[in-house]
Design an enzyme around this catalytic site. Structure first.
Site, short mmCIF file in Angstrom:
data_model
loop_
_atom_site.label_atom_id
_atom_site.label_comp_id
_atom_site.label_asym_id
_atom_site.label_seq_id
_atom_site.Cartn_x
_atom_site.Cartn_y
_atom_site.Cartn_z
N SER A 24 86.11 -5.54 60.64
CA SER A 24 85.09 -4.28 61.21
C SER A 24 84.73 -3.56 62.03
O SER A 24 84.19 -2.68 62.17
CB SER A 24 83.66 -5.40 60.98
OG SER A 24 84.07 -5.83 61.94
N ASN A 111 78.62 -16.06 66.34
CA ASN A 111 77.60 -15.64 65.75
C ASN A 111 76.55 -14.92 66.24
O ASN A 111 75.43 -14.67 66.28
CB ASN A 111 77.11 -17.21 64.80
CG ASN A 111 78.20 -17.11 63.58
OD1 ASN A 111 79.34 -16.44 63.43
ND2 ASN A 111 78.04 -18.52 63.16
N THR A 156 44.00 20.92 48.18
CA THR A 156 44.68 19.95 47.51
C THR A 156 45.29 19.94 45.64
O THR A 156 44.86 20.92 46.22
CB THR A 156 43.12 18.69 47.37
OG1 THR A 156 42.17 19.69 46.36
CG2 THR A 156 42.14 18.65 48.44
N HIS A 157 45.85 19.06 45.33
CA HIS A 157 46.49 19.78 44.67
C HIS A 157 47.75 20.83 44.62
O HIS A 157 48.25 21.86 44.08
CB HIS A 157 46.41 19.73 43.71
CG HIS A 157 44.69 18.37 43.20
ND1 HIS A 157 45.54 17.05 42.35
CD2 HIS A 157 44.17 18.60 43.66
CE1 HIS A 157 43.85 16.38 42.56
NE2 HIS A 157 43.55 17.26 43.20
N LYS A 284 69.09 36.99 52.82
CA LYS A 284 68.53 35.59 52.50
C LYS A 284 68.02 34.93 54.55
O LYS A 284 68.94 35.72 55.27
CB LYS A 284 69.37 34.69 52.29
CG LYS A 284 69.67 34.77 50.36
CD LYS A 284 68.17 34.36 49.98
CE LYS A 284 68.25 32.66 49.29
NZ LYS A 284 67.58 32.21 48.77
N ASN A 286 67.89 31.90 55.16
CA ASN A 286 67.22 29.91 53.69
C ASN A 286 66.31 28.77 55.22
O ASN A 286 67.51 28.69 56.04
CB ASN A 286 68.22 29.34 53.10
CG ASN A 286 68.62 30.59 51.76
OD1 ASN A 286 67.35 31.18 51.48
ND2 ASN A 286 69.80 30.42 51.64
N GLU A 291 64.99 22.01 55.10
CA GLU A 291 65.75 20.93 53.33
C GLU A 291 66.51 19.91 53.66
O GLU A 291 66.45 18.91 53.41
CB GLU A 291 66.76 21.76 52.30
CG GLU A 291 65.67 23.42 52.11
CD GLU A 291 66.42 24.21 51.97
OE1 GLU A 291 66.50 24.31 50.48
OE2 GLU A 291 66.87 24.80 51.65
N TYR A 318 74.84 -18.20 59.23
CA TYR A 318 75.44 -17.18 59.50
C TYR A 318 76.14 -17.40 58.18
O TYR A 318 77.15 -18.03 58.01
CB TYR A 318 76.22 -17.00 60.78
CG TYR A 318 76.64 -15.82 60.29
CD1 TYR A 318 76.50 -14.53 60.88
CD2 TYR A 318 78.15 -15.64 59.80
CE1 TYR A 318 77.25 -13.42 60.72
CE2 TYR A 318 79.16 -14.94 59.73
CZ TYR A 318 78.95 -12.95 60.24
OH TYR A 318 79.13 -12.18 60.13
N GLN A 323 77.24 -9.18 58.43
CA GLN A 323 79.05 -8.10 58.95
C GLN A 323 78.26 -6.84 58.66
O GLN A 323 78.89 -5.88 58.79
CB GLN A 323 79.62 -8.39 58.54
CG GLN A 323 80.86 -7.08 58.62
CD GLN A 323 82.49 -7.92 59.25
OE1 GLN A 323 82.68 -9.03 60.39
NE2 GLN A 323 83.14 -7.77 58.59
N LYS A 326 75.35 -3.50 59.90
CA LYS A 326 75.66 -2.49 60.81
C LYS A 326 75.53 -0.98 60.03
O LYS A 326 74.99 -0.29 60.74
CB LYS A 326 77.19 -2.57 61.42
CG LYS A 326 76.40 -3.90 62.45
CD LYS A 326 77.79 -4.62 63.03
CE LYS A 326 77.87 -5.90 63.53
NZ LYS A 326 77.26 -7.15 62.21
N1 ARG Z 1 81.87 -9.11 63.01
C1 ARG Z 1 81.62 -10.43 62.59
C2 ARG Z 1 79.86 -9.09 61.64
O1 ARG Z 1 79.43 -8.51 61.92
C3 ARG Z 1 81.07 -11.00 63.78
C4 ARG Z 1 80.66 -12.48 63.64
C5 ARG Z 1 81.31 -13.59 62.87
N2 ARG Z 1 81.48 -14.97 62.71
C6 ARG Z 1 82.16 -15.44 62.12
N3 ARG Z 1 81.67 -16.52 62.03
N4 ARG Z 1 82.98 -15.05 61.24
O2 ARG Z 1 79.09 -10.45 61.53
#
Ligand code: ARG
Length: 459
Positions: A24, A111, A156-157, A284, A286, A291, A318, A323, A326
């Site tokens: 990650s 975690n 309206t509409h 043009k 635009n 948009e 967890y 993961q 993000k």
């Molecule tokens: N890279 C992990 C995440 O974003 C970090 C936590 C990992 N913890 C674990 N027990 N594998 O969630």
């Protein structure tokens, strides 16, 4: 190898595919500043609690400062084999200061570490969004104040309904964006609890001081349940909900700008800065920025859907599923930030075509309601009867090819004997809009009062 971190239990290397699905660092490197801040607060607390020596703490702090300097300078070696930002920072710390680095992770797990880092990131994103919305509101207020008297059709509409002012129309968006900023600020308050110290899931046997780390990281208090601390991402869902609603409002304003800037409407001129030309059609101009803002809601609402589905059905505590929180969150806030900044710029540059708007404000029998209201007030007709008479007047005007104000008095009197010359005073768009002085109405005096209230509240 990342597995050096847990090498005690393992004898074989992970497969390349395991690496590929697990890694990650490519995206969670964006959490580096939060990760280092969290580690520094944790190390200071461990030393104060007597869990590590102050000499070790000093070394760790110095090492983390070096890591921060390397990342800022762009010389930090982000490595896939260390999987994520947490282990990349720790591995580098070990290279810099040796085995003492291993003491930093006492009473901590990735975690609670990732729960903290991500919460800090989302907290900042919510603050930034609220501030960017405030700026957009400032741009709308300035335009609304400059054009508080400019008449335009209210729809309206998307059919002509009653005349309003351009200022009033812009102030409608100020109300929406004001609530959006409020949603981000509410979400920020609710998420402002520190998960650090929940450790893996059950808390820690070490004499840690969670109040201390919470305070150091700007939180109101520590989270109250260790399982919840590492399992919950509703703070991100709430922020993404606020982002989605805000993006919906941006999309509606963008759509109106697209419509208003067509030659057919001709209500506003967009600046060259927020438009593009065509490679083939020389005439043009635009409204691409509008948009794209209109479209960003797809990405942002998509991110909310993504994370909601990731979290649905996850057992406590967890799971690695989390993961996947993000990328959608980063993507949503990147999109929202751009959309808010571009909208503020576009609004600042927007120039209304006052004559076009005013002319359109009177079209489509937009003051028919004013005629009906006049019949109620002056002749004491029940509103339903007034509505009927006015409908007949509109029909007659349409036949004669004039608007209501262009109807000869005799034509009106043929519909109702009591109609007198002064009826024409209420049939202009300016009189119509100016008469709507009820609280929150479109009369310029009322719009100015609302603008003032907003300006006072933002200052
Ligand atoms: N890279 C992990 C995440 O974003 C970090 C936590 C990992 N913890 C674990 N027990 N594998 O969630």
């Amino acid at each position: 190898q990342g597995q050096a971190m847990w090498g005690g239990r393992f004898s074989a290397k992970p497969s390349d595919l395991m690496q590929a699905i697990n890694v990650s660092i490519g995206f969670d490197k964006r959490l580096w500043a939060q990760d280092i801040a969290g580690s520094k607060a944790h190390a200071a607390m461990l030393a104060k609690a007597g869990v590590i020596s102050s000499a070790d703490e000093a070394e760790i702090q110095r090492g983390l400062d070096t890591v921060r300097g390397e990342i800022e300078a762009g010389t930090f070696p982000f490595r896939d084999e260390y999987e994520d930002i947490h282990m990349n920072v720790e591995a580098r710390l070990r290279e810099l200061i040796g085995p003492t680095a291993g003491r930093l992770h006492t009473a901590r797990s990735r975690n609670d570490q990732v729960a903290l880092d991500f919460r800090l990131w989302v907290r900042e994103a919510a603050e930034r969004s609220a501030a960017q919305i405030d700026d957009l509101i400032g741009a709308l207020l300035a335009k609304a104040e400059a054009h508080a008297d400019v008449l335009m059709p209210g729809f309206t509409h998307l059919q002509p309904a009653q005349p309003v002012t351009f200022g009033h129309h812009l102030m409608a968006y100020v109300e929406m964006f004001g609530r959006d900023a409020g949603r981000f600020r509410d979400a920020r308050e609710r998420m402002n609890e520190c998960p650090l110290g929940a450790a893996a899931l059950a808390g820690s046997p070490f004499p840690i001081d969670r109040e201390m780390t919470a305070k150091a990281l700007g939180f109101a208090r520590p989270t109250a349940n260790s399982l919840d601390s590492v399992s919950s991402r509703d703070f991100a869902l709430e922020a993404l909900s606020a982002a989605s609603i805000c993006a919906t409002h941006l999309s509606r304003l963008a759509e109106e700008i697209v419509i208003w800037s067509t030659p057919q409407f001709g209500f506003v001129r967009l600046s060259d800065a927020f438009t593009t030309g065509s490679s083939i059609m020389p005439q043009k101009k635009n409204p691409d920025a509008a948009e794209l803002i209109r479209a960003k809601v797809g990405r942002i609402l998509g991110s909310l859907t993504t994370l909601t589905v990731v979290m649905k059905g996850l057992p406590l505590a967890y799971s690695k599923d989390m993961q996947e929180d993000k990328v959608p969150t980063f993507e949503a806030f990147d999109a929202l930030e751009l959309a808010l900044l571009a909208m503020a710029g576009m609004v600042r540059d927007l120039e209304p075509n006052v004559e076009r708007m005013a002319a359109a404000a009177g079209a489509g029998f937009s003051t028919a309601t004013d005629l009906a209201d006049w019949l109620v007030r002056k002749l004491d007709l029940p509103f339903r009867d007034a509505h009927h008479v006015t409908g007949a007047a509109v029909k007659r005007a349409e036949q004669l090819g004039v608007d209501l104000a262009g109807l000869p008095l005799a034509e009106l009197q043929a519909l109702n004997q009591g109609i007198s010359e002064d009826v024409f005073e209420v049939l202009t768009p300016a009189a119509s809009a100016g008469s709507r002085v009820s609280y929150g109405g479109t009369a310029p005096s009322e719009v100015r009062a609302q603008i003032k209230r907003w300006k006072d509240s933002l200052r």
